[in-house]
Scaffold this motif. Structure first.
Motif, PDB file in Angstrom:
ATOM      1  N   HIS A 182       3.887  -2.418 -12.377  1.00  0.00           N
ATOM      2  CA  HIS A 182       3.426  -2.186 -11.002  1.00  0.00           C
ATOM      3  C   HIS A 182       2.440  -3.273 -10.555  1.00  0.00           C
ATOM      4  O   HIS A 182       2.500  -3.750  -9.419  1.00  0.00           O
ATOM      5  CB  HIS A 182       2.769  -0.803 -10.914  1.00  0.00           C
ATOM      6  N   GLY A 185       0.814  -1.211   0.000  1.00  0.00           N
ATOM      7  CA  GLY A 185       0.000   0.000   0.000  1.00  0.00           C
ATOM      8  C   GLY A 185       0.852   1.267   0.000  1.00  0.00           C
ATOM      9  O   GLY A 185       0.551   2.232  -0.710  1.00  0.00           O
ATOM     10  N   ILE A 186       1.919   1.247   0.791  1.00  0.00           N
ATOM     11  CA  ILE A 186       2.826   2.398   0.846  1.00  0.00           C
ATOM     12  C   ILE A 186       3.502   2.610  -0.506  1.00  0.00           C
ATOM     13  O   ILE A 186       3.539   3.715  -1.043  1.00  0.00           O
ATOM     14  CB  ILE A 186       3.876   2.201   1.974  1.00  0.00           C
ATOM     15  N   ILE A 207      -8.049  -2.557  -3.256  1.00  0.00           N
ATOM     16  CA  ILE A 207      -7.612  -2.817  -4.631  1.00  0.00           C
ATOM     17  C   ILE A 207      -7.737  -4.285  -5.017  1.00  0.00           C
ATOM     18  O   ILE A 207      -8.109  -4.615  -6.139  1.00  0.00           O
ATOM     19  CB  ILE A 207      -6.162  -2.313  -4.823  1.00  0.00           C
ATOM     20  N   LEU A 257      -4.024   2.749   6.952  1.00  0.00           N
ATOM     21  CA  LEU A 257      -4.459   3.307   5.681  1.00  0.00           C
ATOM     22  C   LEU A 257      -3.870   2.575   4.476  1.00  0.00           C
ATOM     23  O   LEU A 257      -4.616   2.200   3.568  1.00  0.00           O
ATOM     24  CB  LEU A 257      -4.149   4.800   5.612  1.00  0.00           C
ATOM     25  N   PRO A 258      -2.556   2.350   4.453  1.00  0.00           N
ATOM     26  CA  PRO A 258      -2.012   1.612   3.304  1.00  0.00           C
ATOM     27  C   PRO A 258      -2.563   0.189   3.212  1.00  0.00           C
ATOM     28  O   PRO A 258      -2.736  -0.332   2.106  1.00  0.00           O
ATOM     29  CB  PRO A 258      -0.509   1.568   3.574  1.00  0.00           C
ATOM     30  N   VAL A 259      -2.841  -0.413   4.359  1.00  0.00           N
ATOM     31  CA  VAL A 259      -3.423  -1.757   4.361  1.00  0.00           C
ATOM     32  C   VAL A 259      -4.803  -1.717   3.709  1.00  0.00           C
ATOM     33  O   VAL A 259      -5.136  -2.543   2.851  1.00  0.00           O
ATOM     34  CB  VAL A 259      -3.518  -2.322   5.802  1.00  0.00           C
ATOM     35  N   ARG A 260      -5.594  -0.720   4.128  1.00  0.00           N
ATOM     36  CA  ARG A 260      -6.926  -0.527   3.537  1.00  0.00           C
ATOM     37  C   ARG A 260      -6.844  -0.295   2.033  1.00  0.00           C
ATOM     38  O   ARG A 260      -7.643  -0.832   1.268  1.00  0.00           O
ATOM     39  CB  ARG A 260      -7.620   0.681   4.154  1.00  0.00           C
ATOM     40  N   ASP A 261      -5.901   0.519   1.608  1.00  0.00           N
ATOM     41  CA  ASP A 261      -5.729   0.772   0.171  1.00  0.00           C
ATOM     42  C   ASP A 261      -5.549  -0.546  -0.569  1.00  0.00           C
ATOM     43  O   ASP A 261      -6.207  -0.807  -1.572  1.00  0.00           O
ATOM     44  CB  ASP A 261      -4.494   1.648  -0.074  1.00  0.00           C
ATOM     45  N   THR A 262      -4.634  -1.358  -0.052  1.00  0.00           N
ATOM     46  CA  THR A 262      -4.348  -2.629  -0.706  1.00  0.00           C
ATOM     47  C   THR A 262      -5.578  -3.518  -0.727  1.00  0.00           C
ATOM     48  O   THR A 262      -5.926  -4.098  -1.770  1.00  0.00           O
ATOM     49  CB  THR A 262      -3.193  -3.364   0.004  1.00  0.00           C
ATOM     50  N   HIS A 311       2.409   1.573  -3.307  1.00  0.00           N
ATOM     51  CA  HIS A 311       1.374   1.929  -4.275  1.00  0.00           C
ATOM     52  C   HIS A 311       1.137   3.436  -4.275  1.00  0.00           C
ATOM     53  O   HIS A 311       1.057   4.065  -5.334  1.00  0.00           O
ATOM     54  CB  HIS A 311       0.091   1.176  -3.949  1.00  0.00           C
ATOM     55  N   ARG A 312       1.063   4.009  -3.073  1.00  0.00           N
ATOM     56  CA  ARG A 312       0.898   5.460  -2.983  1.00  0.00           C
ATOM     57  C   ARG A 312       2.047   6.201  -3.658  1.00  0.00           C
ATOM     58  O   ARG A 312       1.835   7.207  -4.335  1.00  0.00           O
ATOM     59  CB  ARG A 312       0.816   5.889  -1.515  1.00  0.00           C
ATOM     60  N   MET A 348      -6.694   7.197  -7.257  1.00  0.00           N
ATOM     61  CA  MET A 348      -6.975   6.156  -6.254  1.00  0.00           C
ATOM     62  C   MET A 348      -8.355   6.388  -5.632  1.00  0.00           C
ATOM     63  O   MET A 348      -8.768   7.493  -5.402  1.00  0.00           O
ATOM     64  CB  MET A 348      -5.908   6.205  -5.169  1.00  0.00           C
TER      65      MET A 348
END
Lengths: 124, 124
Positions: B89, A104-105, B22, B14-19, A107-108, B1
């Motif tokens: 990516h 996620g990091i 996705i 937050l990054p965990v949620r993003d992943t 990805h940002r 995003m």
DNA sequence: GTAACTGGTTACTAAAAGGTAACTGATTAC
DNA sequence: GTAATCAGTTACCTTTTAGTAACCAGTTAC
């Protein structure tokens, strides 16, 4: 383990789906982390997570118990108290969560070119 | 995003949620794998995944393009064809998926004591 | 010209997930 | 005896997600 509708998907994805069902959803990770952090009792966990409702917590705790991530113990004594403790098995999820966090990091960074170096580690 | 409602959660999640946003959901991984496997065109991807509807595929492809997991190219020529290709990516997700898969497999063993040794590797 | 293909969109419906709030019974503190 | 705490349950409502099916314009094969 929760059975959902996965009849048609590739069998190799079944374990992936299982994992996603267990850590997905709005509250599951928050609750797990709260318990990892030492919150043991129902109201204690509830209060530790703003906007989490009694109903949802109750349901999620049942799921987590079914999935052997936590153990529910009723302590007899007055008042009767319920205790939730994390299993060793639950702790194997930390690696997975870290992987999700790292991706996620990254990805940002990929999307926004964000190179800010905040401390984003999960302390559990 | 994609922005969802995460106002109240710990920033480390937050990054965990993003992943999870996705790769979560019923179809995202199936579609991604289909494209990794070489399916390039809309109807081709649609046909490769049983029970996937046009509407859902359309929406998911847009999300995936926004998240730079795939590139949408319109090839001019008659008939005009659309091509979807995976980004480099997107391939960094393979490690994450493998981690989820491994945890899922281990989880089944933990829950069911299932020690069967099927070949469950994802070939992508 | 008509049926089928391309890559979609639109409107409507159903199911799943989550939110709100009242309420339970038992106990404790005042 | 009244209010508050414990650990939840219940009923109802809203939001989100996914499914169904019809439809579009443009092109091709027969």
């Amino acid at each position: 383990m929760k059975k959902k509708e996965h009849k048609e998907c590739m069998s190799a994805l079944l374990p992936v789906r299982d994992t996603l069902d267990i850590i997905g959803g709005k509250w599951k990770l928050l609750i797990l982390i709260s318990i990892w952090e030492g919150n043991k009792h129902f109201r204690e966990i509830e209060r530790s997570i703003p906007k989490l409702s009694t109903k949802v917590l109750s349901k999620e705790l049942k799921d987590m118990e079914e999935n052997q991530l936590i153990i529910r113990t009723v302590l007899n004594g007055f008042p009767v108290r319920t205790q939730y403790t994390p299993t060793e098995h639950s702790k194997t999820l930390k690696k997975v969560i870290l992987e999700l966090q790292n991706w996620g990091i990254n990805h940002r960074k990929e999307i926004f070119g964000d190179t800010s170096e905040k401390d984003n580690s999960i302390r559990v």
